[in-house]
Design an enzyme around this catalytic site. Structure first.
Site, mmCIF file in Angstrom:
data_model
loop_
_atom_site.group_PDB
_atom_site.id
_atom_site.type_symbol
_atom_site.label_atom_id
_atom_site.label_comp_id
_atom_site.label_asym_id
_atom_site.label_seq_id
_atom_site.Cartn_x
_atom_site.Cartn_y
_atom_site.Cartn_z
ATOM 1 N N ASN A 68 -12.510 6.365 -3.409
ATOM 2 C CA ASN A 68 -11.217 5.966 -2.849
ATOM 3 C C ASN A 68 -10.283 5.337 -3.885
ATOM 4 O OD1 ASN A 68 -9.329 4.747 -0.641
ATOM 5 N ND2 ASN A 68 -10.060 2.988 -1.819
ATOM 6 N N TYR B 275 0.271 11.556 -11.249
ATOM 7 C CA TYR B 275 -0.457 11.339 -9.984
ATOM 8 C C TYR B 275 -0.784 12.693 -9.344
ATOM 9 C CZ TYR B 275 -1.411 9.297 -5.318
ATOM 10 O OH TYR B 275 -1.985 8.909 -4.118
ATOM 11 N N LYS C 172 -4.541 14.243 -8.582
ATOM 12 C CA LYS C 172 -5.024 14.600 -7.246
ATOM 13 C C LYS C 172 -5.260 16.115 -7.144
ATOM 14 C CE LYS C 172 -4.886 10.366 -5.478
ATOM 15 N NZ LYS C 172 -6.105 9.643 -5.100
HETATM 16 N N1 LIG Z 1 -1.236 4.503 0.722
HETATM 17 C C1 LIG Z 1 -0.889 5.774 0.775
HETATM 18 O O1 LIG Z 1 0.162 6.130 1.325
HETATM 19 C C2 LIG Z 1 -1.766 6.823 0.160
HETATM 20 C C3 LIG Z 1 -1.409 8.153 0.363
HETATM 21 C C4 LIG Z 1 -2.191 9.149 -0.179
HETATM 22 C C5 LIG Z 1 -3.308 8.821 -0.908
HETATM 23 N N2 LIG Z 1 -3.645 7.514 -1.102
HETATM 24 C C6 LIG Z 1 -4.841 7.243 -1.897
HETATM 25 O O2 LIG Z 1 -5.675 6.353 -1.186
HETATM 26 C C7 LIG Z 1 -6.440 5.589 -2.120
HETATM 27 C C8 LIG Z 1 -6.332 4.120 -1.765
HETATM 28 O O3 LIG Z 1 -4.981 3.720 -1.882
HETATM 29 P P1 LIG Z 1 -4.368 2.469 -1.103
HETATM 30 O O4 LIG Z 1 -3.087 2.904 -0.526
HETATM 31 O O5 LIG Z 1 -5.378 1.848 -0.234
HETATM 32 O O6 LIG Z 1 -3.994 1.543 -2.343
HETATM 33 P P2 LIG Z 1 -4.324 0.034 -2.700
HETATM 34 O O7 LIG Z 1 -3.534 -0.236 -3.922
HETATM 35 O O8 LIG Z 1 -4.169 -0.841 -1.503
HETATM 36 O O9 LIG Z 1 -5.869 0.073 -3.024
HETATM 37 C C9 LIG Z 1 -6.352 0.695 -4.177
HETATM 38 C C10 LIG Z 1 -7.752 0.198 -4.408
HETATM 39 O O10 LIG Z 1 -8.262 0.775 -5.602
HETATM 40 C C11 LIG Z 1 -8.803 -0.240 -6.409
HETATM 41 N N3 LIG Z 1 -8.759 0.150 -7.806
HETATM 42 C C12 LIG Z 1 -7.675 0.443 -8.562
HETATM 43 N N4 LIG Z 1 -8.072 0.746 -9.815
HETATM 44 C C13 LIG Z 1 -9.428 0.655 -9.818
HETATM 45 C C14 LIG Z 1 -10.407 0.865 -10.807
HETATM 46 N N5 LIG Z 1 -10.064 1.213 -12.038
HETATM 47 N N6 LIG Z 1 -11.703 0.690 -10.472
HETATM 48 C C15 LIG Z 1 -12.065 0.317 -9.229
HETATM 49 N N7 LIG Z 1 -11.175 0.110 -8.245
HETATM 50 C C16 LIG Z 1 -9.872 0.277 -8.558
HETATM 51 C C17 LIG Z 1 -7.961 -1.452 -6.118
HETATM 52 O O11 LIG Z 1 -8.638 -2.638 -6.492
HETATM 53 C C18 LIG Z 1 -7.811 -1.312 -4.603
HETATM 54 O O12 LIG Z 1 -8.954 -1.818 -3.932
HETATM 55 C C19 LIG Z 1 -5.909 5.956 -3.503
HETATM 56 O O13 LIG Z 1 -6.752 6.906 -4.103
HETATM 57 C C20 LIG Z 1 -4.558 6.567 -3.210
HETATM 58 O O14 LIG Z 1 -4.152 7.477 -4.195
HETATM 59 C C21 LIG Z 1 -2.885 6.495 -0.586
#
Ligand SMILES: NC(=O)c1ccc[n+]([C@@H]2O[C@H](COP(=O)([O-])OP(=O)(O)OC[C@H]3O[C@@H](n4cnc5c(N)ncnc54)[C@H](O)[C@@H]3O)[C@@H](O)[C@H]2O)c1
Length: 256
Positions: free
Chosen positions: A91, A157, A161
């Site tokens: 994730n 990005y 992905k």
């Molecule tokens: N929020 C959205 O709209 C959305 C949409 C599509 C995809 N995503 C994907 O969902 C996933 C989670 O995103 P989110 O929105 O919860 O973001 P967020 O920023 O709330 O959480 C990201 C998490 O990743 C962790 N992280 C970052 N770099 C890291 C590393 N090097 N090692 C270990 N952990 C690390 C952070 O500590 C955090 O817990 C991501 O892969 C993101 O690309 C999010």
């Protein structure tokens, strides 16, 4: 609910947002959960409390998944603590807006290393363990609608992905004979700290909502429910697929 009773799940980046929601949901299904974070220990502590309240066991492991030896150590510590693991949810992810022409090598490397190299080597370490234990397993990657849809200003990005999409497809074929399923979840706009600037910009948010047929952002619970399904025995025949969870965003096309 106890669809995952007796299972162990490792969720990378589970100190915040979607990862935290996934950890909470898998714990509520009965799984013991390995909570991973790289920088924000407070968030990981909060996740551990959620896992505890669900009546499951949690383990916090600090590891930067973009560093191969730390990603391997995460998997190692999970197996050591629980004796085994069944589910890996890749994730952790980062994004930074940057025009294609201005993107610097260090930004490119950081995004690719967290979003693509991390899942690659964490999965490799997990599959080595599963293979040695002769066990089936579940790999679920949190990708994005941008594994398929363009997003101007976010070329790195999108590339990370898109790479994760092909990694999933390849591994589904390579690992299928071992009973290891590999799938992606492609969220659209989900309300999490990653979207902080969007959530604080009402005109921009309203314009986005106009493009989402269901007229709302997704929640971490929406995404976590899909992970719970893909991680369960009921999804035993599902592999090599991307599940979109975007309120219809990627299907909405207007001529004007
Ligand atoms: N929020 C959205 O709209 C959305 C949409 C599509 C995809 N995503 C994907 O969902 C996933 C989670 O995103 P989110 O929105 O919860 O973001 P967020 O920023 O709330 O959480 C990201 C998490 O990743 C962790 N992280 C970052 N770099 C890291 C590393 N090097 N090692 C270990 N952990 C690390 C952070 O500590 C955090 O817990 C991501 O892969 C993101 O690309 C999010």
């Amino acid at each position: 609910m106890s669809h995952l009773k007796g299972k162990v799940a490792i969720v990378t980046g589970s100190s915040s947002g979607i990862g935290q929601g996934i950890a909470k949901r898998l714990a509520s299904e009965g799984a013991n959960v390995v909570i991973n974070y790289s920088k924000h220990g407070d968030g990981a502590d909060e996740t551990l409390k959620m896992v505890d309240s669900a009546g499951s066991q949690g383990l916090i492991v600090q590891a930067d998944v973009s560093n191969v030896s730390e990603a391997q150590s995460l998997i190692e510590q999970a197996w050591q603590k629980f004796g085994s693991a069944d589910i890996l949810v890749n994730n952790a992810g980062v994004e930074t807006e940057s025009s294609f022409l201005d993107t610097k090598e260090e930004d490119f490397d950081r995004i690719m290393n967290v979003n693509l190299k991390g899942p690659f080597f964490a999965t490799q370490a997990m599959v080595r363990k599963l293979t040695a234990a002769k066990k089936p397993g579940r790999i679920v990657n949190i990708s994005s609608v941008h594994e398929d849809m363009a997003f101007p200003g976010f070329a790195t990005y999108c590339a990370s992905k898109g790479g994760l999409r092909m990694l999933m497809r390849d591994l589904a074929v390579e690992l299928g004979p071992q009973g290891i399923t590999v799938n992606n979840i492609a969220p659209g706009a989900i309300s999490t700290p990653m979207n902080k600037s969007l959530l604080e910009d009402k005109p921009k948010l309203d314009a986005l909502l106009e493009k989402i047929p269901l007229r709302r952002l997704g929640t971490v619970e929406d995404v976590a429910a899909l992970v719970a399904y893909l991680a369960s025995d009921e999804a035993a025949y599902v592999t090599g697929a991307t599940y979109y969870i975007d309120g219809g965003l990627s299907r909405d096309y207007h001529e004007q």
